[in-house]
Enzyme design. Structure first.
Site, PDB file in Angstrom:
ATOM      1  N   ALA A   7      11.459  14.517 -33.947  1.00  0.00           N
ATOM      2  CA  ALA A   7      11.646  15.107 -32.626  1.00  0.00           C
ATOM      3  C   ALA A   7      12.494  14.232 -31.723  1.00  0.00           C
ATOM      4  O   ALA A   7      12.387  13.016 -31.726  1.00  0.00           O
ATOM      5  CB  ALA A   7      10.301  15.365 -31.958  1.00  0.00           C
ATOM      6  N   CYS A   8      13.346  14.914 -30.965  1.00  0.00           N
ATOM      7  CA  CYS A   8      14.068  14.290 -29.863  1.00  0.00           C
ATOM      8  C   CYS A   8      13.885  15.242 -28.681  1.00  0.00           C
ATOM      9  O   CYS A   8      13.180  16.238 -28.796  1.00  0.00           O
ATOM     10  CB  CYS A   8      15.537  14.060 -30.205  1.00  0.00           C
ATOM     11  N   GLY A   9      14.526  14.977 -27.585  1.00  0.00           N
ATOM     12  CA  GLY A   9      14.342  15.788 -26.389  1.00  0.00           C
ATOM     13  C   GLY A   9      14.535  17.277 -26.594  1.00  0.00           C
ATOM     14  O   GLY A   9      13.680  18.082 -26.256  1.00  0.00           O
TER      15      GLY A   9
END
Length: 94
Positions: A7-9
């Site tokens: 996950a990233c933003g």
């Protein structure tokens, strides 16, 4: 098949890049797992069905599954250590 989330933003650029790289590395090491990129807001939703969480952002939150440093897969710094940790997690997961 065991699932790993990244996950990233936004769940688009960075996490997709890391997911693709980790998928390739796992395949090269004959590890049967699926790596899926998700956005940060939906991480909690994937915890029950995943064996590990690769995070691109710094996190101080506790999660019910192991957390792997995703920056290592972007920069290459410490990548071998994080990959070994991930492979061990996947192989020991039920």
């Amino acid at each position: 098949m065991k699932k790993i989330i990244v996950a990233c933003g936004s769940g688009v650029a960075t996490s997709q890049t890391v997911a693709s790289k980790v998928n390739r590395l796992l395949k090269e090491n004959n590890v049967d797992a699926q790596v899926e990129a998700v956005d940060l807001k939906s991480v909690e939703r994937h915890m029950d069905s995943s064996v590990a969480y690769i995070t691109i952002t710094k996190t101080t939150k506790e999660y019910p599954i192991p957390v792997i440093n995703g920056i290592a897969f972007l920069t290459g710094v410490g990548m071998d250590k994080e990959l070994k940790k991930l492979i061990d997690i996947v192989k020991s997961a039920k």
